[in-house]
Design an enzyme around this catalytic site. Sequence first.
Site, PDB file in Angstrom:
ATOM      1  N   ARG A  71       0.835  -1.190   0.000  1.00 59.63           N
ATOM      2  CA  ARG A  71       0.000   0.000   0.000  1.00 59.63           C
ATOM      3  C   ARG A  71       0.866   1.235   0.000  1.00 59.63           C
ATOM      4  O   ARG A  71       1.953   1.231   0.584  1.00 59.63           O
ATOM      5  CB  ARG A  71      -0.854   0.068   1.293  1.00 59.63           C
ATOM      6  CG  ARG A  71      -2.179  -0.641   1.235  1.00 59.63           C
ATOM      7  CD  ARG A  71      -3.164   0.050   0.291  1.00 59.63           C
ATOM      8  NE  ARG A  71      -4.427  -0.658   0.254  1.00 59.63           N
ATOM      9  CZ  ARG A  71      -4.695  -1.717  -0.506  1.00 59.63           C
ATOM     10  NH1 ARG A  71      -3.779  -2.188  -1.337  1.00 59.63           N
ATOM     11  NH2 ARG A  71      -5.887  -2.287  -0.475  1.00 59.63           N
ATOM     12  N   GLU A 119      -2.137   7.960  -4.192  1.00 63.53           N
ATOM     13  CA  GLU A 119      -2.484   7.534  -5.546  1.00 63.53           C
ATOM     14  C   GLU A 119      -3.972   7.805  -5.820  1.00 63.53           C
ATOM     15  O   GLU A 119      -4.771   7.803  -4.881  1.00 63.53           O
ATOM     16  CB  GLU A 119      -2.153   6.037  -5.736  1.00 63.53           C
ATOM     17  CG  GLU A 119      -3.001   5.111  -4.888  1.00 63.53           C
ATOM     18  CD  GLU A 119      -2.601   3.635  -5.032  1.00 63.53           C
ATOM     19  OE1 GLU A 119      -1.430   3.296  -4.810  1.00 63.53           O
ATOM     20  OE2 GLU A 119      -3.505   2.844  -5.356  1.00 63.53           O
ATOM     21  N   HIS A 159      -1.062   0.310  -9.646  1.00 61.57           N
ATOM     22  CA  HIS A 159      -1.818  -0.540  -8.714  1.00 61.57           C
ATOM     23  C   HIS A 159      -2.519  -1.691  -9.459  1.00 61.57           C
ATOM     24  O   HIS A 159      -3.747  -1.820  -9.444  1.00 61.57           O
ATOM     25  CB  HIS A 159      -2.841   0.304  -7.923  1.00 61.57           C
ATOM     26  CG  HIS A 159      -3.252  -0.328  -6.636  1.00 61.57           C
ATOM     27  ND1 HIS A 159      -3.530   0.405  -5.489  1.00 61.57           N
ATOM     28  CD2 HIS A 159      -3.444  -1.622  -6.282  1.00 61.57           C
ATOM     29  CE1 HIS A 159      -3.870  -0.420  -4.508  1.00 61.57           C
ATOM     30  NE2 HIS A 159      -3.826  -1.654  -4.968  1.00 61.57           N
TER      31      HIS A 159
HETATM   32  C1  GLV Z   1      -5.414  -4.457  -3.681  1.00 62.06           C
HETATM   33  O1  GLV Z   1      -4.631  -3.577  -3.479  1.00 62.06           O
HETATM   34  C2  GLV Z   1      -6.009  -5.227  -2.649  1.00 62.06           C
HETATM   35  O2  GLV Z   1      -5.881  -4.870  -1.462  1.00 62.06           O
HETATM   36  O3  GLV Z   1      -6.659  -6.226  -2.978  1.00 62.06           O
END
Ligand code: GLV
Length: 329
Positions: free
Chosen positions: A235, A264, A282
């Site tokens: 993250r 982001e 991401h």
């Molecule tokens: C993506 O970032 C998730 O947490 O599934």
Amino acid sequence: MQKVLVARPIFPDVIERLKQHFEVDWHNGDVLPADELKRRLADKDGALTAGDVIDASVLAAAPRLRVVSNMAVGYNNFEMAAFNAANVLGTNTPDVLNESTADFGWALMMAAARRIAESEHWLRAGKWEKWSYDGFLGSDLYGSTLGVIGMGRIGQALARRARGFNMNVIYHNRSRVAPEIEAELNAEYASKQDLLRRADHVVLVLPYTAENHHTIGAAELALMKPTATLTNIARGGIVDDAALAVALRERRIAAAGLDVFEGEPKLNPALLTVPNVVLTPHIASATEATRRAMANLAADNLIAGLGEGPRAGRPPNPINADVIGKARS
Ligand code: GLV
């Protein structure tokens, strides 16, 4: 019929599944601003989100809301204390994304170590005139030391792949994993500092919490080897992106691979100007099969959480199972 909001674009067949149980308000557009999200949730019993912030003020604006299903394994967008206080169930989508996300962690780590993105940009810019013995020298993966910070399900899937690269695996986690898992992965527990000093390739796979904010900042980057790489598939906020940009620019570490960023989809502009970082938007879980599995699991959680379907009252992935069966407060 109960009413649900699907706050994001999603596979249309998943919307059709939800329509078999609910009156569906589908926001098939850009991320909803907080006040619009509150307005749309005011009369809803449930919601399907993907990173949308659901905090005490959103729950206060949605007095009927009983289940919020996040299409992600991470749920740092949910203020869980507020969910618990209001008896709202939160659910997430673990497990189905482990292997795709671990694959992607490797892709980023390898691209960073072997300078794939950097050399490709150079080639596309028309700068390749001759082969050179010292062009884009990178860091080896085979036989090197992998340092995994966060040894949960994805961290373990990532570490399992290290065997084929004959890597030495060290890891840091809030608590040690079971001895059988350490033995299977041939992984040695290390303090964060020790790991950062020893690892050739550091990969972050830990959840974002207040405690994990800037787990990697200037002081931690200073411990790493100048030949080491850092990969973040966890993250934004776990890494101090400004400090990382400085460390990359000054070559205090060799390279980084980042799929997630502070703030982001905006990112620290300094990261865009350093060559030795691979940047992706991401997408670690983004394969067709995995995103479909996540979307369907998010739907399963919403359907069962709101008392519908064959698993009524027993959603597969409750985050705060204690609130199941309690009246909304
Ligand atoms: C993506 O970032 C998730 O947490 O599934």
